[in-house]
Design a protein around this motif. Sequence first.
Motif, short mmCIF file in Angstrom:
data_model
loop_
_atom_site.label_atom_id
_atom_site.label_comp_id
_atom_site.label_asym_id
_atom_site.label_seq_id
_atom_site.Cartn_x
_atom_site.Cartn_y
_atom_site.Cartn_z
N GLY A 65 15.55 60.39 -3.71
CA GLY A 65 15.73 61.45 -2.74
C GLY A 65 16.89 62.35 -3.14
O GLY A 65 17.88 61.88 -3.70
N TYR A 122 10.39 55.23 -3.29
CA TYR A 122 11.07 56.49 -2.99
C TYR A 122 12.43 56.09 -2.43
O TYR A 122 12.57 55.75 -1.27
CB TYR A 122 10.23 57.28 -1.99
CG TYR A 122 10.66 58.72 -1.76
CD1 TYR A 122 11.87 59.22 -2.26
CD2 TYR A 122 9.85 59.59 -1.05
CE1 TYR A 122 12.24 60.54 -2.04
CE2 TYR A 122 10.22 60.91 -0.82
CZ TYR A 122 11.41 61.37 -1.32
OH TYR A 122 11.80 62.68 -1.09
N PHE A 125 15.08 58.21 0.49
CA PHE A 125 14.18 59.35 0.72
C PHE A 125 14.74 60.34 1.74
O PHE A 125 14.36 61.50 1.75
CB PHE A 125 12.79 58.87 1.16
CG PHE A 125 12.70 58.47 2.62
CD1 PHE A 125 13.19 57.25 3.04
CD2 PHE A 125 12.15 59.34 3.56
CE1 PHE A 125 13.12 56.89 4.38
CE2 PHE A 125 12.08 58.97 4.90
CZ PHE A 125 12.57 57.74 5.31
N SER A 128 16.37 63.82 0.76
CA SER A 128 15.55 65.03 0.59
C SER A 128 15.40 65.69 1.94
O SER A 128 15.44 65.02 2.97
CB SER A 128 14.17 64.67 0.06
OG SER A 128 14.27 63.86 -1.08
N ASN A 133 9.32 66.15 2.55
CA ASN A 133 8.63 64.87 2.65
C ASN A 133 7.34 64.94 3.47
O ASN A 133 6.64 63.93 3.60
CB ASN A 133 9.56 63.81 3.26
CG ASN A 133 10.67 63.43 2.29
OD1 ASN A 133 10.49 63.52 1.08
ND2 ASN A 133 11.80 63.00 2.81
#
Length: 293
Positions: A65, A122, A125, A128, A133
């Motif tokens: 991420g 991932y 995550f 991000s 996503n």
Amino acid sequence: MTTVLHANPRQFISTDFTKQIVRRALRYLQSGFAIHLRGPAGTGKTTLAMHLAGLVGRPMVLIYGDEDLRSSQLVGSNSGYSRKKVVDNYIHSVLKVEDDLRQSWTDSRLTLAAKEGFTLIYDEFNRSRPEVNNVLLSALEEKLIVLPPDSSQTEYVRVHPLFRAIFTSNPDEYAGVHPTQDALLDRMITINIGEADVETEKQILVNRVGLDRTQALKLINLIRGYRRQVECSKASSLRACLLIGKICHEHEIPVSGKHEDFRDLCFDVLISRYGNGEPESELGLAKLLDQIP
Ligand SMILES: Nc1ncnc2c1ncn2[C@@H]1O[C@H](COP(=O)(O)OP(=O)(O)O)[C@@H](O)[C@H]1O
Ligand SMILES: [Mg+2]
């Protein structure tokens, strides 16, 4: 080019603590659900995710991420125009270059894993941006990845039945992470990972670093004691333990408050990590070190 990993290269230490998490997580993965390991830094989430992916037994792909991650990097993107070069074998001077103006599409790691039925990890995550996503929503629920209109491909990718996803995240109060979307959380099973027990930390230290059990236990108690003292609940103590333990082992520094090198090492590693910037946090560490024979 996407690198597909085939096995967990690092030795995973199994203890009662890790076994019960692995048992639950594997059960959910086997039933086809995505899992999410959430917990403070240094609680072994990434290591656990790799271990679980190894147990699933399919090739794995890894995404980290990142604030700057774009959805095109998650879904795939056009990597430029493909060009055809035709060389005439009989007349060497003839070299024909055809531009057929076809964009060549490159699958992202997610798209590759979904197509081939690989296991996606991932990691972190929620670093991000949430909108990036979004593509995961349909991948997890409708088992479809919708490709952008200009992908010059089919419009969507059907997710392979063996595709599995393992997510990890740090809790929302960490710097640099975004709140996780409810819709995404609703499509995965979240297992909260707390700080490992002393036995697990000790076994990791002994096996990974080579400290003997007594020294490992002294070090763990010191770091846990210090974190309690400065009321640090963020990162776990495992990384600091491994760091100090490795240097002690490699430089023959005994885990002892009487040894100047050990004291310096503890100050260097622990104050910046867990100290709250107050002079008392240095004084407190000095006092704890005085108690270690
Ligand atoms: N079960 C385990 N066996 C071996 N090493 C471990 C285990 N759990 C954690 N570690 C080690 O502890 C450190 C922190 O683990 P990591 O997975 O990076 O934590 P997180 O992802 O939660 O921040 C790493 O050096 C990792 O190799
Ligand atoms: Mg990690």
